[in-house]
Design a protein around this motif. Structure first.
Motif, PDB file in Angstrom:
ATOM      1  N   ARG B 157       0.635  -1.019   0.026  1.00  0.00           N
ATOM      2  CA  ARG B 157      -0.366   0.001  -0.106  1.00  0.00           C
ATOM      3  C   ARG B 157       0.993   1.191   0.123  1.00  0.00           C
ATOM      4  O   ARG B 157       1.972   1.456   0.657  1.00  0.00           O
ATOM      5  CB  ARG B 157      -0.659   0.095   1.053  1.00  0.00           C
ATOM      6  CG  ARG B 157      -2.119  -0.796   1.011  1.00  0.00           C
ATOM      7  CD  ARG B 157      -2.362  -1.209   1.907  1.00  0.00           C
ATOM      8  NE  ARG B 157      -4.241  -1.182   2.220  1.00  0.00           N
ATOM      9  CZ  ARG B 157      -5.621  -0.805   2.572  1.00  0.00           C
ATOM     10  NH1 ARG B 157      -5.001  -0.356   3.577  1.00  0.00           N
ATOM     11  NH2 ARG B 157      -6.542  -1.618   2.532  1.00  0.00           N
ATOM     12  N   SER B 158       0.560   2.156  -0.838  1.00  0.00           N
ATOM     13  CA  SER B 158       1.751   3.496  -1.103  1.00  0.00           C
ATOM     14  C   SER B 158       1.738   4.039  -0.108  1.00  0.00           C
ATOM     15  O   SER B 158       2.428   4.400   0.825  1.00  0.00           O
ATOM     16  CB  SER B 158       0.991   3.886  -2.055  1.00  0.00           C
ATOM     17  OG  SER B 158      -0.159   4.971  -2.492  1.00  0.00           O
ATOM     18  N   ASP B 159       0.104   4.189   0.264  1.00  0.00           N
ATOM     19  CA  ASP B 159      -0.009   5.568   2.128  1.00  0.00           C
ATOM     20  C   ASP B 159       0.591   4.831   3.029  1.00  0.00           C
ATOM     21  O   ASP B 159       1.213   5.240   4.152  1.00  0.00           O
ATOM     22  CB  ASP B 159      -1.399   5.997   2.309  1.00  0.00           C
ATOM     23  CG  ASP B 159      -2.458   3.945   1.823  1.00  0.00           C
ATOM     24  OD1 ASP B 159      -2.147   3.319   1.857  1.00  0.00           O
ATOM     25  OD2 ASP B 159      -2.717   3.949   3.144  1.00  0.00           O
ATOM     26  N   ASN B 165       7.121   9.014  -0.490  1.00  0.00           N
ATOM     27  CA  ASN B 165       7.092  10.640   0.343  1.00  0.00           C
ATOM     28  C   ASN B 165       5.974  10.587  -0.286  1.00  0.00           C
ATOM     29  O   ASN B 165       5.324  11.048  -1.344  1.00  0.00           O
ATOM     30  CB  ASN B 165       8.071  11.023  -0.820  1.00  0.00           C
ATOM     31  CG  ASN B 165       8.635  10.586  -2.090  1.00  0.00           C
ATOM     32  OD1 ASN B 165       7.719   9.434  -2.669  1.00  0.00           O
ATOM     33  ND2 ASN B 165       9.306  11.613  -2.872  1.00  0.00           N
ATOM     34  N   PRO B 166       4.961  11.551   0.799  1.00  0.00           N
ATOM     35  CA  PRO B 166       3.949  11.949   0.610  1.00  0.00           C
ATOM     36  C   PRO B 166       3.843  13.208  -0.673  1.00  0.00           C
ATOM     37  O   PRO B 166       4.859  13.540  -1.194  1.00  0.00           O
ATOM     38  CB  PRO B 166       3.724  12.893   1.173  1.00  0.00           C
ATOM     39  CG  PRO B 166       4.865  12.738   2.267  1.00  0.00           C
ATOM     40  CD  PRO B 166       5.809  11.997   2.091  1.00  0.00           C
ATOM     41  N   LEU B 167       3.081  12.659  -1.460  1.00  0.00           N
ATOM     42  CA  LEU B 167       2.251  14.003  -2.861  1.00  0.00           C
ATOM     43  C   LEU B 167       2.269  15.015  -2.102  1.00  0.00           C
ATOM     44  O   LEU B 167       1.859  15.162  -1.553  1.00  0.00           O
ATOM     45  CB  LEU B 167       1.322  13.189  -2.938  1.00  0.00           C
ATOM     46  CG  LEU B 167       0.753  13.358  -4.785  1.00  0.00           C
ATOM     47  CD1 LEU B 167       1.955  13.072  -5.641  1.00  0.00           C
ATOM     48  CD2 LEU B 167      -0.827  13.093  -4.873  1.00  0.00           C
ATOM     49  N   LYS B 168       2.810  16.239  -2.733  1.00  0.00           N
ATOM     50  CA  LYS B 168       3.117  17.493  -2.036  1.00  0.00           C
ATOM     51  C   LYS B 168       2.280  18.578  -3.639  1.00  0.00           C
ATOM     52  O   LYS B 168       2.838  19.110  -4.651  1.00  0.00           O
ATOM     53  CB  LYS B 168       4.171  18.088  -2.408  1.00  0.00           C
ATOM     54  CG  LYS B 168       4.343  17.267  -0.383  1.00  0.00           C
ATOM     55  CD  LYS B 168       5.773  18.926  -0.185  1.00  0.00           C
ATOM     56  CE  LYS B 168       5.860  18.819   1.164  1.00  0.00           C
ATOM     57  NZ  LYS B 168       6.330  20.063   1.681  1.00  0.00           N
TER      58      LYS B 168
END
Ligand SMILES: Nc1ncnc2c1ncn2[C@@H]1O[C@H](COP(=O)(O)OP(=O)(O)OP(=O)(O)O)[C@@H](O)[C@H]1O
Ligand SMILES: [Mg+2]
Lengths: 337, 340
Positions: B157-159, B165-168
C-alpha cells in the motif's frame, strides 16, 4: 471533476457567506499565508495536526464558527452520501482539521466499512446513552489520520431508545463541543444521514447548522433532493450546498444526461463539488480505503478533495466542467512525451 | 458457417453457370486451387463494377477461411476452373500493368526533386525511429522491477510504505494533476481536458428557489417520537409527534433509562461509566451482605471448636474484593477495552 474552479484563487465567490475570516478571501493566496489569522481560525491543534498537514503546502482558511456541524443528506438512497462523508471527512483530516464523522444510519450503517474501521467499533452511541461506556471510548480513531474519529449510532441489531427522539444526538454534539480532553472540540462534525425523511433523517439533521446535499443528475434523485432541501430550510438550516455525484461527461455530451448546470437550475443551490462516475469509487469501497488516499490520485478523489477545500472556506464553484475535449496529440507525444 | 459461405460464394458464380466441370476434376487441386480462386477473382475487378467486386472478393476470402476445402463440394470452384482459360488474356493485361509500374514510380521520384532531398527524408525517418526506440526503452527500464510495480500490483500500500514520499500539491486547484487554463475555459485533470462553463446562479435565483420551496413544503421537525398506538402525553403538541412503526430500528422496547440519566451519561467526561459503576456497586453490596451475614454467623458460632475457626482465613476471596476499588482502577480497565 467538474469541480474545478474555485473562487479562492483570485476572485471571491458571490456565494461566500460573510464570516469572521472571509475578509481574507479577497486576498491572493500568497498574501493570505503571511497574514495573522482571525482568532476563530487560530486554534489549538491536536498533537497529530503536524503529521496530517504534511501533504499540503497551503491550508484552506477555516470559515465560520467551530465546530461546524454538517449533515450530509440526499433524500434518495444510494446516491453517495456515505462515500461523500468518508472522503470529505478524510480530506478534512488530511488538511489538519479535527473531524468527528457520525454514522447516523441506524438500521444500515456502513460508514465504518468505507473507512476500513469496521473491526474497531466496540461501542456505539447507544452504549454511551446506557452508561456502558463514556463518549470518548465510543469514538474510533483512524490510525492513518488520527484527527478523524468515527462514531456509530448503534450496532446493527441494537435499537436506539425511542423516547429521547432526536435529543440524543444533540447531546452528543454538545458533548463534543465542550470536550476538553486531548484533541479538544472538533473543527467539523459530519453526520451521514440515512435515506428517506423519516425518524432517522429527523434525528440526523437535528444538531446540524449546515447541510451538504448529495444528488445524482437524474430526475428521481432531484425531486427527492428538492423535497429534502425544503424540509431542511423549514427546520432553519439555510446554509445548504450541493454535490452532484456520478457525472458522466460522455453522456452529457450526447445530451443523455442532465448537465450540472441543469441540476443547479432545478435546485438553485450553490455547488461545492461535482464528482465523476469513477470505477475507483467501488474499488476503494471494497478496500475500506477512501479514494482520496489513492496514489496516484483518482479523478473522483481529486474532486472530493476540492469539495472538502470549498467546504472549509465556505466557498462554491464558479465554473463547472461540461464535457471532455477530444485529446489533441501534440507533435512530441509521438516521442512518448 | 458453411451455410453463410455457401450463400456468399453462390452470388459471384451465377453469371458463369453455363461452364460446368465434374467436381472430381477439381478435388485434386485442394487448397492450392482455393488460393488461385482468390487470385483469379481479383482479375475480374477490371470488368465488374467496383462495389460488387469488393464484396465478391471478400466473400470468397471468407469461404476459404471458414470452410477450407469443404467448399469444393459446392460446385462453385468448378466454375472457376472452366473460367480460367476464358480470362487468360485479362491476366496478361494485369501482368503488363505490374511491369509498367516501376517506371511510373521513377517518374514520380524524378518530379519530387533532387536525390539529396530524398536522402534527407530517409535519414530523418531513420533518426526518428531510433529516437523513439531509445525513449521507449528508457521508459520500460524505469518501470520494470521497481517497488512502484509492487504497489501497482496491490502487494504494497503506497500510503503505508514507510519510504513513500507524500504527494505535495500547491493546492487542489493547481497541481500536477489539475491545471486550469488562464481564461478558465478549460481544465486538465488526470491528463484529460474538459471544457468549463461558468456557473450562472445568482443570489436572487437562490432566494426565488427558497421561497418556492417554503411555499411547497411546510414542515415542522417532529421532536417527539411515539410508538404507533401510544397515547399522546399531556402538554405535547400533536403536530410535533412522529409516529414510529413497531418494526423501526428506533422503536426499542421500553427503556428503563430516564432521560436526565442518559444525558448525564453522554456528558460524562471521565470516571467509570454509569452502568459499570452501578453494576459494580450492586456486586459490592451483595458481597458486603454476604460478608456481614458471614460475620454474624461467625459471632453466633463463636463457640465452634478451635480447629474450625483456624480455617476461616481461607474464605479470603471476599477480602480481596472488598476494599472499595478506586475509580481510577475501573477507569483503566475500561480504557483498555474501549474502541481505541
Ligand atoms: N462517483 C461514483 N462513481 C461510481 N460509483 C459510485 C460513485 N458514488 C457512489 N458510488 C457507488 O454507489 C453506491 C452507493 O453509495 P453510498 O453507499 O455512498 O450511497 P448512500 O447514499 O450512502 O446510500 P444509502 O442511502 O444506502 O446510505 C456504492 O456502491 C458506491 O460505490
Ligand atoms: Mg449510506
Amino acid at each position: 471533476m467538474a469541480s474545478l474552479l474555485s473562487s479562492n484563487t483570485n476572485v471571491s465567490s458571490s456565494f461566500v457567506r460573510f464570516s469572521p475570516s472571509s475578509h481574507s478571501q479577497l486576498l491572493p493566496s500568497s498574501l493570505r499565508e503571511t497574514l495573522p489569522l482571525p482568532s476563530s481560525v487560530r486554534r489549538r491543534r491536536g498533537p497529530f495536526a503536524s503529521r496530517a498537514v504534511l501533504q499540503w503546502n497551503r491550508k484552506p482558511q477555516l470559515a465560520g464558527e467551530t465546530p461546524r456541524v454538517v449533515v450530509i443528506t440526499s433524500g434518495k438512497g444510494g446516491v453517495g452520501k456515505t462515500t461523500t462523508t468518508a472522503n470529505i471527512g478524510l480530506s478534512l483530516a488530511r488538511l489538519g482539521f479535527s473531524v468527528v464523522a457520525i454514522d447516523a444510519d441506524v438500521g444500515l450503517r456502513n460508514l465504518d466499512l468505507l473507512l476500513g474501521l469496521e473491526n474497531r467499533v466496540n461501542y456505539t452511541a447507544v452504549e454511551v446513552l446506557n452508561g456502558d461506556c463514556r463518549l470518548d471510548q465510543a469514538l474510533v480513531r483512524d490510525r492513518r489520520w488520527p484527527s478523524l474519529e468515527l462514531l456509530c449510532i448503534s450496532k446493527p441489531r441494537s435499537k436506539l431508545p425511542l423516547s429521547f427522539g432526536s435529543k440524543a444526538i444533540i447531546w452528543i454534539v454538545d458533548a463534543l463541543r465542550s470536550r476538553d480532553a486531548a484533541p479538544g472540540p472538533p473543527d467539523f462534525v459530519l453526520i451521514d444521514c440515512p435515506a428517506g425523511i423519516d425518524a432517522g433523517f429527523i434525528t440526523a439533521i437535528a444538531p446540524a447548522n449546515e447541510a451538504v446535499l448529495v444528488t445524482t443528475p437524474d430526475i428521481t434523485a432531484l425531486r427527492d433532493a428538492d423535497r429534502v432541501t425544503g424540509l431542511l430550510e423549514c427546520d432553519g438550516i439555510k446554509d445548504i450546498k450541493m454535490i452532484v455525484n456520478r457525472i458522466r461527461t460522455d453522456l452529457i455530451r450526447g445530451e443523455d444526461m442532465m448537465s450540472v448546470l441543469d441540476v443547479q437550475e432545478m435546485l438553485g443551490l450553490p455547488l461545492i463539488g461535482v464528482i465523476p462516475e469513477d470505477s475507483e469509487v467501488i474499488k476503494s469501497t471494497n478496500r475500506g480505503h477512501p479514494l482520496v488516499l489513492n496514489q496516484p490520485p483518482a479523478l473522483a478523489g481529486l474532486a472530493f478533495e476540492q469539495a472538502a477545500w470549498r467546504l472549509v472556506e465556505q466557498d462554491s464553484m464558479t465554473a463547472v466542467m461540461l464535457e471532455e475535449e477530444p485529446k489533441k496529440r501534440g507533435f512530441f507525444s509521438f516521442f512518448g512525451g | 458457417m458453411s451455410s453463410i459461405s455457401n450463400a456468399l460464394s453462390f452470388i459471384p458464380f451465377q453469371s458463369v453457370n453455363h461452364h460446368v466441370i465434374p467436381p472430381s476434376l477439381l478435388l485434386r487441386a485442394g487448397n492450392a486451387a482455393n488460393i488461385e480462386v482468390l487470385w483469379f477473382r481479383k482479375c475480374r475487378l477490371s470488368w465488374s463494377s467496383q462495389k460488387a467486386c469488393v464484396f465478391r472478393v471478400k466473400a470468397v476470402g471468407d469461404s476459404i477461411n471458414s470452410t477450407g476445402s469443404e467448399q469444393v463440394e459446392d460446385g462453385a470452384p468448378v466454375d472457376f476452373a472452366a473460367k480460367a482459360s476464358d480470362s487468360d488474356r485479362r491476366v496478361g493485361a494485369l501482368r503488363v500493368m505490374i511491369i509498367s509500374l516501376p517506371s511510373f514510380v521513377a517518374l514520380v521520384k524524378r518530379n519530387a526533386g533532387s536525390k539529396y532531398a530524398m536522402g534527407i527524408y530517409i535519414a530523418s525517418t531513420f533518426v526518428v525511429i531510433v529516437a523513439r526506440l531509445i525513449l521507449s526503452r528508457c521508459k520500460i527500464q524505469n518501470k520494470h522491477g521497481s517497488v512502484a510495480e509492487l504497489v501497482r500490483r496491490g502487494q504494497l500500500r503506497s500510503d503505508r510504505r514507510g519510504i513513500s514520499n507524500p504527494l505535495k500539491y500547491e493546492d487542489p486547484f493547481n497541481n500536477p494533476q489539475v491545471k486550469i487554463e488562464k481564461n478558465k475555459s478549460k481544465v486538465e485533470m488526470c491528463g484529460k481536458v474538459y471544457r468549463l462553463a461558468p456557473v450562472t446562479l445568482t443570489q436572487e435565483e437562490q432566494l426565488i428557489h427558497q421561497r418556492r420551496r417554503s411555499r411547497a413544503y411546510q414542515w415542522k421537525r417532529p421532536t417527539f417520537f411515539l410508538k404507533e398506538g401510544d397515547p399522546v402525553p399531556p402538554g405535547v403538541d400533536p403536530d410535533t409527534v412522529r409516529w414510529i412503526p413497531d418494526n423501526h430500528p428506533f422503536a426499542s422496547t421500553a427503556t428503563e433509562l430516564d432521560e436526565s440519566l442518559a444525558q448525564s451519561n453522554v456528558f460524562q467526561k471521565d470516571g467509570v461509566p454509569f452502568r459499570v459503576r452501578a453494576e459494580h456497586e450492586a456486586l459490592q453490596k451483595k458481597l458486603e451482605n454476604i460478608q456481614t451475614s458471614k460475620t454474624e454467623m461467625g459471632i453466633k458460632q463463636n463457640n465452634v471448636p478451635e480447629r474450625e475457626r483456624s480455617a476461616e482465613p481461607s474464605t479470603g476471596p471476599y477480602d480481596k474484593v472488598e476494599p472499595n476499588p478506586s475509580p481510577d482502577h475501573g477507569n483503566h480497565n475500561l480504557d483498555s477495552s474501549g474502541n481505541r
